[in-house]
Enzyme design. Structure first.
Site, PDB file in Angstrom:
ATOM      1  N   ASP A 188     -20.025 -33.141   5.279  1.00 55.37           N
ATOM      2  CA  ASP A 188     -20.204 -34.149   6.323  1.00 55.37           C
ATOM      3  C   ASP A 188     -21.612 -34.706   6.187  1.00 55.37           C
ATOM      4  O   ASP A 188     -22.599 -33.969   6.285  1.00 55.37           O
ATOM      5  CB  ASP A 188     -20.011 -33.529   7.712  1.00 55.37           C
ATOM      6  CG  ASP A 188     -20.224 -34.539   8.825  1.00 55.37           C
ATOM      7  OD1 ASP A 188     -19.531 -35.565   8.839  1.00 55.37           O
ATOM      8  OD2 ASP A 188     -21.120 -34.311   9.671  1.00 55.37           O
ATOM      9  N   GLU A 273     -15.862 -37.819   3.272  1.00 53.89           N
ATOM     10  CA  GLU A 273     -15.259 -38.897   4.049  1.00 53.89           C
ATOM     11  C   GLU A 273     -15.395 -40.221   3.306  1.00 53.89           C
ATOM     12  O   GLU A 273     -16.401 -40.473   2.645  1.00 53.89           O
ATOM     13  CB  GLU A 273     -15.939 -39.018   5.415  1.00 53.89           C
ATOM     14  CG  GLU A 273     -15.603 -37.897   6.380  1.00 53.89           C
ATOM     15  CD  GLU A 273     -16.259 -38.098   7.724  1.00 53.89           C
ATOM     16  OE1 GLU A 273     -15.551 -38.387   8.706  1.00 53.89           O
ATOM     17  OE2 GLU A 273     -17.491 -37.979   7.790  1.00 53.89           O
ATOM     18  N   CYS A 326     -11.060 -29.843  17.291  1.00 50.74           N
ATOM     19  CA  CYS A 326     -11.451 -28.437  17.254  1.00 50.74           C
ATOM     20  C   CYS A 326     -10.894 -27.804  15.984  1.00 50.74           C
ATOM     21  O   CYS A 326      -9.684 -27.828  15.756  1.00 50.74           O
ATOM     22  CB  CYS A 326     -10.945 -27.696  18.491  1.00 50.74           C
ATOM     23  SG  CYS A 326     -11.281 -25.919  18.473  1.00 50.74           S
ATOM     24  N   CYS A 329      -8.451 -24.533  17.116  1.00 49.11           N
ATOM     25  CA  CYS A 329      -7.115 -24.659  17.722  1.00 49.11           C
ATOM     26  C   CYS A 329      -6.476 -26.020  17.487  1.00 49.11           C
ATOM     27  O   CYS A 329      -5.287 -26.196  17.763  1.00 49.11           O
ATOM     28  CB  CYS A 329      -7.191 -24.382  19.221  1.00 49.11           C
ATOM     29  SG  CYS A 329      -8.125 -25.631  20.161  1.00 49.11           S
ATOM     30  N   CYS A 345     -14.894 -25.994  23.163  1.00 45.62           N
ATOM     31  CA  CYS A 345     -13.492 -26.387  23.308  1.00 45.62           C
ATOM     32  C   CYS A 345     -12.825 -25.604  24.440  1.00 45.62           C
ATOM     33  O   CYS A 345     -13.340 -24.566  24.884  1.00 45.62           O
ATOM     34  CB  CYS A 345     -12.765 -26.149  21.985  1.00 45.62           C
ATOM     35  SG  CYS A 345     -11.002 -26.571  22.021  1.00 45.62           S
ATOM     36  N   CYS A 347     -10.387 -23.753  24.208  1.00 48.40           N
ATOM     37  CA  CYS A 347      -9.978 -22.439  23.723  1.00 48.40           C
ATOM     38  C   CYS A 347     -11.111 -21.428  23.757  1.00 48.40           C
ATOM     39  O   CYS A 347     -10.914 -20.252  23.428  1.00 48.40           O
ATOM     40  CB  CYS A 347      -9.419 -22.541  22.306  1.00 48.40           C
ATOM     41  SG  CYS A 347     -10.643 -23.014  21.054  1.00 48.40           S
ATOM     42  N   ASP A 354     -21.638 -30.961  13.569  1.00 50.36           N
ATOM     43  CA  ASP A 354     -21.575 -31.287  12.149  1.00 50.36           C
ATOM     44  C   ASP A 354     -20.818 -30.230  11.351  1.00 50.36           C
ATOM     45  O   ASP A 354     -20.046 -30.564  10.444  1.00 50.36           O
ATOM     46  CB  ASP A 354     -22.992 -31.455  11.591  1.00 50.36           C
ATOM     47  CG  ASP A 354     -23.735 -32.607  12.238  1.00 50.36           C
ATOM     48  OD1 ASP A 354     -23.067 -33.563  12.669  1.00 50.36           O
ATOM     49  OD2 ASP A 354     -24.974 -32.555  12.318  1.00 50.36           O
TER      50      ASP A 354
END
Length: 397
Positions: A188, A273, A326, A329, A345, A347, A354
């Site tokens: 990333d 990306e 996330c 999950c 999150c 969860c 990042d």
């Protein structure tokens, strides 16, 4: 297949006064021929006619016979013919919708270069002699050429800082694929950290342009005070600015080369990306930082080195919400502003923005490499992901 890969080995050299004068004349003649051929092809295009390389080559012969352009006979004909071939390639890319319409070369702004093929140079015992020159070039051999390599093309150039370079294109038989490995990594890119890997490692952003910004501003102010025109003082001030830019560029390129070589050597698969950097540069507040990060150069280096060494680079869809998803999950967050660097999150998993994005990039890239599909999360139900068959994203020219 990396056997017989052609590589360009670039070296700095220091020409004599006679060699510098000869090369400067050649640069000017190359620019003149290119612009004349482009003007002729553009005029023919307005008349709904096509002009190809062979016709422009015949035009070059006629131009040399005129009194006005008789000076074209004073330099080697090979760089002039190569300029016409480069123009033909530019038009081929334009008609193939891979590039914009060719532009005229500027005396001040365009790169000064000339290309010589085997008939226009002699390379013996590590000494390179160009056509129309009696002495070989004084090249600084910073690294040796591959054993038994024989250059097929030589390109001489001079940058804005006044530095002379020679690039030798030859086959590198030493270039072999690296031993296969099971390692894979998601990457990333960012501004606070240049790279964040799915392993959790973060590579700091050197910000080369910011480090030399004060020196650059001083040189630019001195240039702005000089009277416009072709005066010697203004040329000297312009070279000072160019030297600062060259220093920044050299440092940035060296850092990117080290990063990309390390990633390619350590990993079999690298997932990135497919960013639209050209569009992102339109953001006035971030354009300078994005330009300094050189994300496009990073991707280009990564791709050709992976091809050399038998590695794989996968570019995922630029619209994949890697930061809002996330990685534990699969829940997709509604919003994720840029100022949020850490989030938790539902969860219970706390994510570094990042690192979480890099993990998701790796997951979707590996999925695409296995089934040829792009992964998009389900927006209603957390957990579980849907795969949709998509075309491989096409890079912008």
């Amino acid at each position: 297949m990396t056997a017989g890969v052609k590589r360009a080995f670039k070296y700095r050299f220091y020409p004599t006064g006679a060699q510098a004068a000869e090369l400067s004349r050649t640069f000017g003649c190359v620019r003149k021929v290119y612009n004349l051929a482009l003007a002729a092809r553009t005029e023919a295009w307005t008349r709904q006619q096509r002009v190809n390389y062979h016709q422009t080559s015949a035009m070059l012969t006629a131009w040399k016979k005129t009194e006005e352009l008789a000076y074209l006979n004073e330099v080697s004909c090979v760089p002039l013919q190569q300029a016409l071939r480069h123009l033909q390639t530019a038009f081929a890319n334009f008609f193939g919708k891979r590039a914009k319409y060719p532009r005229f070369k500027s005396r001040k702004k365009s790169l000064k270069s000339a290309e010589y093929t085997t008939s226009a140079f002699r390379f013996r015992n590590g000494r390179l002699t160009l056509a129309k020159m009696a002495e070989p070039l004084d090249i600084v051999w910073s690294r040796p050429l591959p054993a038994g390599a024989s250059p097929s093309t030589v390109t001489v150039s001079k940058d804005a800082a006044g530095r002379w370079y020679v690039s030798l294109l030859c086959e590198d038989p030493c270039l072999q694929p690296l031993p296969p490995t099971d390692a894979a990594v998601g990457v990333d890119v960012g501004l606070d950290h240049l790279l964040t890997l799915s392993s959790g490692e973060k590579v700091s952003n050197p910000r080369h342009e910011r480090r030399d910004r004060a020196r650059l501003a001083t040189a630019q102010r001195q240039l702005a005070r000089k009277a416009s025109g072709d005066g010697a003082n203004r040329a000297k001030a312009r070279r000072k600015v160019a030297k600062v830019y060259a220093r920044i560029t050299d440092r940035r390129r060296d850092h990117l080369h080290k990063l990309t070589t390390r990633l390619v050597r350590e990993n079999q698969t690298i997932v990135i990306e497919d960013l639209a950097v050209r569009n992102m540069m339109k953001n006035g507040s971030l354009a300078r930082a994005i330009s300094d990060a050189a994300w496009s150069d990073f991707r280009s280096m990564l791709e050709y080195k992976a091809q050399w060494y038998g590695r794989a680079v996968i570019a995922i869809d630029r619209w994949f919400p890697s930061s809002k998803l996330c990685s534990a999950c699969g829940t997709l967050q509604d919003k994720m502003p840029l100022n949020v660097r850490t989030w938790t999150c539902g969860c219970g998993t706390t994510h570094d923005r990042d690192v979480n994005a890099a993990k998701n990039i790796l997951a979707v890239g590996l999925t695409a490499s296995v089934c040829g599909a792009d992964v998009r999360p389900q927006r209603s139900t957390p957990g579980g992901q849907s795969a949709m068959k998509q075309k491989t994203p096409r890079r912008e020219p």
